[in-house]
Design an enzyme around this catalytic site. Structure first.
Site, PDB file in Angstrom:
ATOM      1  N   ASN A 110      10.533   7.196  -6.066  1.00  0.00           N
ATOM      2  CA  ASN A 110      10.030   6.370  -7.205  1.00  0.00           C
ATOM      3  C   ASN A 110       8.563   5.967  -6.658  1.00  0.00           C
ATOM      4  O   ASN A 110       8.100   6.065  -5.446  1.00  0.00           O
ATOM      5  CB  ASN A 110      10.939   5.149  -6.962  1.00  0.00           C
ATOM      6  CG  ASN A 110      10.537   4.124  -8.101  1.00  0.00           C
ATOM      7  OD1 ASN A 110      10.259   4.517  -9.273  1.00  0.00           O
ATOM      8  ND2 ASN A 110      10.375   2.881  -7.628  1.00  0.00           N
ATOM      9  N   HIS A 112       5.935   2.859  -7.199  1.00  0.00           N
ATOM     10  CA  HIS A 112       5.932   1.273  -7.365  1.00  0.00           C
ATOM     11  C   HIS A 112       4.391   0.822  -7.304  1.00  0.00           C
ATOM     12  O   HIS A 112       3.598   1.222  -6.378  1.00  0.00           O
ATOM     13  CB  HIS A 112       6.803   0.544  -6.500  1.00  0.00           C
ATOM     14  CG  HIS A 112       7.094  -0.915  -6.668  1.00  0.00           C
ATOM     15  ND1 HIS A 112       7.445  -1.306  -7.875  1.00  0.00           N
ATOM     16  CD2 HIS A 112       6.213  -2.005  -6.016  1.00  0.00           C
ATOM     17  CE1 HIS A 112       7.521  -2.753  -7.809  1.00  0.00           C
ATOM     18  NE2 HIS A 112       6.560  -3.010  -6.848  1.00  0.00           N
ATOM     19  N   SER A 139       2.878   2.683  -4.039  1.00  0.00           N
ATOM     20  CA  SER A 139       3.665   3.130  -2.785  1.00  0.00           C
ATOM     21  C   SER A 139       4.783   4.302  -3.769  1.00  0.00           C
ATOM     22  O   SER A 139       5.298   4.024  -4.600  1.00  0.00           O
ATOM     23  CB  SER A 139       4.505   2.210  -2.257  1.00  0.00           C
ATOM     24  OG  SER A 139       3.776   1.259  -1.859  1.00  0.00           O
ATOM     25  N   ASP A 148      13.120  -0.842  -4.810  1.00  0.00           N
ATOM     26  CA  ASP A 148      11.773  -0.910  -3.982  1.00  0.00           C
ATOM     27  C   ASP A 148      11.571  -1.100  -2.783  1.00  0.00           C
ATOM     28  O   ASP A 148      10.708  -1.491  -2.065  1.00  0.00           O
ATOM     29  CB  ASP A 148      10.852  -1.841  -4.992  1.00  0.00           C
ATOM     30  CG  ASP A 148      10.677  -1.710  -6.417  1.00  0.00           C
ATOM     31  OD1 ASP A 148      10.687  -0.788  -7.030  1.00  0.00           O
ATOM     32  OD2 ASP A 148      10.373  -2.812  -7.000  1.00  0.00           O
TER      33      ASP A 148
HETATM   34  C1  GRF Z   1       3.839   2.782 -13.202  1.00  0.00           C
HETATM   35  O1  GRF Z   1       2.773   1.649 -12.782  1.00  0.00           O
HETATM   36  C2  GRF Z   1       4.817   2.885 -12.201  1.00  0.00           C
HETATM   37  O2  GRF Z   1       4.360   2.773 -10.997  1.00  0.00           O
HETATM   38  C3  GRF Z   1       5.684   1.836 -12.532  1.00  0.00           C
HETATM   39  O3  GRF Z   1       5.853   1.815 -13.958  1.00  0.00           O
HETATM   40  C4  GRF Z   1       4.572   2.310 -14.373  1.00  0.00           C
HETATM   41  C5  GRF Z   1       4.845   3.619 -15.196  1.00  0.00           C
HETATM   42  O4  GRF Z   1       4.103   4.030 -15.792  1.00  0.00           O
HETATM   43  N1  GRF Z   1       7.086   2.049 -11.790  1.00  0.00           N
HETATM   44  P1  GRF Z   1       3.960   5.412 -16.546  1.00  0.00           P
HETATM   45  O5  GRF Z   1       5.126   5.433 -17.726  1.00  0.00           O
HETATM   46  O6  GRF Z   1       4.353   6.337 -15.634  1.00  0.00           O
HETATM   47  O7  GRF Z   1       2.609   5.629 -17.504  1.00  0.00           O
END
Ligand code: GRF
Length: 217
Positions: A110, A112, A139, A148
């Site tokens: 994932n 974050h 991260s 997370d």
């Molecule tokens: C990103 O900031 C990611 O880190 C978080 O949600 C957002 C998703 O953006 N988990 P995208 O859909 O990849 O444009």
């Protein structure tokens, strides 16, 4: 070169990280193939983009399932059909059932938008501004049952500037995400990122063994 790892990307919205992974995976030397894109929402613009690119994209609408377990089982079926080996969550807004998390433990990533373990959960960019930190970032971590909180694979730092809003900080972090996620997925796909207990260690690349004549950092 070892066979490319068959990778699925799970999204719910815009999908810009998915696009970054797809772009990286189009490089012949990249160690992962994006063989499946799954959206939990019908209105995801990332899903529309993937379909327009003729990528293997599937809608698994979370509203069509009575329980978390049934929704996760439907996703797992899509992953099995595509013989998926690695899963990359990219703005995927569903909490997964313990069974799904444990099945994919060590094989599910994932991203974050904070330097974990700081600012878990929703609106981490606004949390960073409220805390007054001068550096934030993003991260990539393995997914575990606690949101997370899994072992960190890679991180990138970005400055927090005077006058930043949550939006301007998010945009700066997002640019770093698009660089970091392909790097982190490559570390996992090549086996360089190894889970040792609760930590990830990054082993030497192939070239360090003398394969291509150039040392890796
Ligand atoms: C990103 O900031 C990611 O880190 C978080 O949600 C957002 C998703 O953006 N988990 P995208 O859909 O990849 O444009």
């Amino acid at each position: 070169m070892a066979p490319k790892k068959r990778t699925a990307v799970l999204i719910s919205g815009r999908g810009s990280n998915m696009m970054a992974l797809v772009a990286a995976a189009r490089r012949p030397d990249y160690p992962a193939d994006i063989v499946s894109i799954v959206s939990s929402r019908p209105d995801s613009s990332g899903l529309a983009w993937a379909r327009a690119e003729a990528l293997p994209a599937t809608l698994v609408d979370h509203k069509a399932y009575a329980s978390r377990e049934a929704f996760d089982a439907a996703i797992d079926d899509v992953l099995a059909d595509a013989a998926v080996e690695l899963v990359a969550l990219a703005g995927f807004m569903r909490i997964q059932s313990p069974a799904f998390v444990s099945k994919w433990q060590g094989r599910q990533l994932n991203i974050h938008p904070s330097l974990l373990p700081a600012f878990k959960g929703l609106n981490p960019q606004a949390q960073a501004l409220a805390a007054g930190v001068k550096i934030s970032g993003c991260s990539v971590h393995f997914v575990t049952a606690e949101v997370d909180s899994g072992p960190i694979i890679a991180q990138a730092a970005v400055p927090v500037l005077d006058g930043d809003s949550a939006e301007t900080l998010a945009a700066r972090i997002l640019a770093a995400e698009h660089r970091l996620y392909p790097e982190a997925l490559a570390l996992v796909a090549t086996g360089r990122a190894r889970l040792i207990g609760d930590r990830v260690e990054i082993g030497p690349g192939e070239a360090a063994g003398g394969g291509h004549g150039q040392a890796q950092p």
